[in-house]
Motif scaffolding. Structure first.
Motif, mmCIF file in Angstrom:
data_model
loop_
_atom_site.group_PDB
_atom_site.id
_atom_site.type_symbol
_atom_site.label_atom_id
_atom_site.label_comp_id
_atom_site.label_asym_id
_atom_site.label_seq_id
_atom_site.Cartn_x
_atom_site.Cartn_y
_atom_site.Cartn_z
ATOM 1 N N TRP A 53 7.542 6.096 -1.697
ATOM 2 C CA TRP A 53 7.428 5.311 -0.459
ATOM 3 C C TRP A 53 6.957 6.243 0.649
ATOM 4 O O TRP A 53 7.493 7.346 0.807
ATOM 5 N N ASN A 54 5.936 5.858 1.361
ATOM 6 C CA ASN A 54 5.456 6.678 2.476
ATOM 7 C C ASN A 54 5.185 5.784 3.680
ATOM 8 O O ASN A 54 4.797 4.615 3.542
ATOM 9 N N THR A 55 5.409 6.360 4.882
ATOM 10 C CA THR A 55 5.238 5.585 6.103
ATOM 11 C C THR A 55 5.103 6.528 7.284
ATOM 12 O O THR A 55 5.434 7.719 7.195
ATOM 13 N N ASN A 85 7.370 10.871 3.430
ATOM 14 C CA ASN A 85 7.169 10.488 2.036
ATOM 15 C C ASN A 85 8.468 10.726 1.279
ATOM 16 O O ASN A 85 9.029 11.810 1.321
ATOM 17 N N TYR A 101 4.798 11.763 9.613
ATOM 18 C CA TYR A 101 4.566 11.125 8.324
ATOM 19 C C TYR A 101 5.739 11.433 7.410
ATOM 20 O O TYR A 101 6.205 12.577 7.320
ATOM 21 N N ASP A 106 0.813 -1.217 0.000
ATOM 22 C CA ASP A 106 0.000 0.000 0.000
ATOM 23 C C ASP A 106 0.844 1.264 0.000
ATOM 24 O O ASP A 106 0.379 2.323 -0.445
ATOM 25 N N ASN A 107 2.062 1.200 0.517
ATOM 26 C CA ASN A 107 2.864 2.419 0.663
ATOM 27 C C ASN A 107 4.064 2.478 -0.298
ATOM 28 O O ASN A 107 4.928 3.331 -0.160
#
Length: 308
Positions: free
Chosen positions: A188-190, A198, A196, A125-126
């Motif tokens: 990529w994000n997390t 990105n 947060y 998902d990320n």
């Protein structure tokens, strides 16, 4: 302009689209173009896409109407030492007296055919990765000629004398080119560091080649070798005067009312031919921006472009 665009989902995995467009310009006439594209979801994580299309670019205002005469210092062809002499050099629009006197035609549109194929990979998902390759063939590309002086043709010599200049330049539909390239994009994000994060990687690798040069038919330039009309510098401007690659890594960190953007932009080497040849090495530019949201109506931003 008028166009028709149709898109159909043949099944849950395959989408096909087609378009046709017609344009009519006062400046050069009409043009019809088409596009066909497909998108295939092989799996939930993997998608393939491809397209083929034709297109055009109308002559720009400055290509149609720019007119200029200036005194320039150029190498004296009669002097073996290469001394510089002052000469009146003009850039003449294609409907000018000089251009008409030697039969240079009006500019017409550039036409292109575009091919592309790509893949989209979405493993989680990320994380998302896209890779696209493309080829662009351009016909009748508009380029500016070399400084054309006396001795190339009798009609040109007479026209230059009547216009009281030693050399003239013209915009001509005079080249065909092929551009090939690859676009890469990864995101990529997390959630991390209490906020947060990105991160985006974007890269482009492009190469353009002049595949043909030619002179206008039925004009006084038609019997002159194209290599005299378009110099090595004219070709170099198209092929070499811009970096063949650019890579960007950007990171965004957001926590509460604070946002930090940090970006590294790498521009690849390129070569300039202007008399001599000079190659410029790759450079990395660093941009930083920090923002703070004071309240619902006001934010404060500070940062720097090309920080180092």
């Amino acid at each position: 302009s008028v166009y028709v665009d149709v898109e159909a989902e043949l099944n849950e995995e395959f989408i096909l689209s087609a378009a046709i467009r017609y344009d009519d310009y006062d400046g050069f006439g009409d043009s019809s173009n088409i596009k066909l594209a497909a998108n295939w979801s092989v799996t939930e994580e993997l998608t393939l896409r491809s397209a083929i299309s034709t297109s055009f670019r109308a002559p720009s205002m400055q290509q149609l109407y720019f007119n200029n005469i200036s005194t320039q210092y150029v190498t004296d062809p009669q002097n073996p030492n290469g001394d510089q002499i002052a000469k009146q050099v003009g850039t003449f629009r294609n409907d000018s007296f000089l251009a008409q006197a030697i039969g240079i035609p009006e500019l017409k549109e550039e036409e292109s055919t575009n091919y592309s194929v790509g893949v989209v990979y979405h493993p989680t998902d990320n994380i998302q990765i896209t890779l696209d390759s493309y080829v662009i063939d351009i016909e009748d590309r508009i380029v500016i000629s070399n400084k054309l002086g006396e001795g190339l043709s009798t009609a040109l010599d007479t026209a230059l004398k009547d216009s009281e200049v030693g050399a003239g330049q013209f915009f001509l539909n005079g080249a065909a080119t092929k551009t090939q390239g690859i676009d890469i994009m990864a995101t990529w994000n997390t959630a991390a560091l209490g906020g947060y994060v990105n991160v985006t990687l974007a890269a482009n690798f492009t190469e353009t080649e002049v595949t043909d040069i030619f002179t206008p038919e039925n004009s006084s330039l038609g019997d002159i070798p194209p290599e005299k009309i378009f110099s090595a510098q004219d070709i170099s401007i198209i092929e070499e005067w811009q970096p063949e690659d650019r890579i960007n890594i950007a990171a965004l960190y957001k926590r509460n009312n604070w946002t930090i953007n940090l970006s590294f932009n790498r521009y690849g080497k390129y070569t300039v031919t202007d008399g001599a040849r000079q190659t410029y090495s790759p450079e990395i530019l660093t941009d930083l921006r920090i923002a703070h949201q004071l309240n619902d109506n006001m934010s404060f931003n500070f940062g720097a472009n090309n920080l180092f």
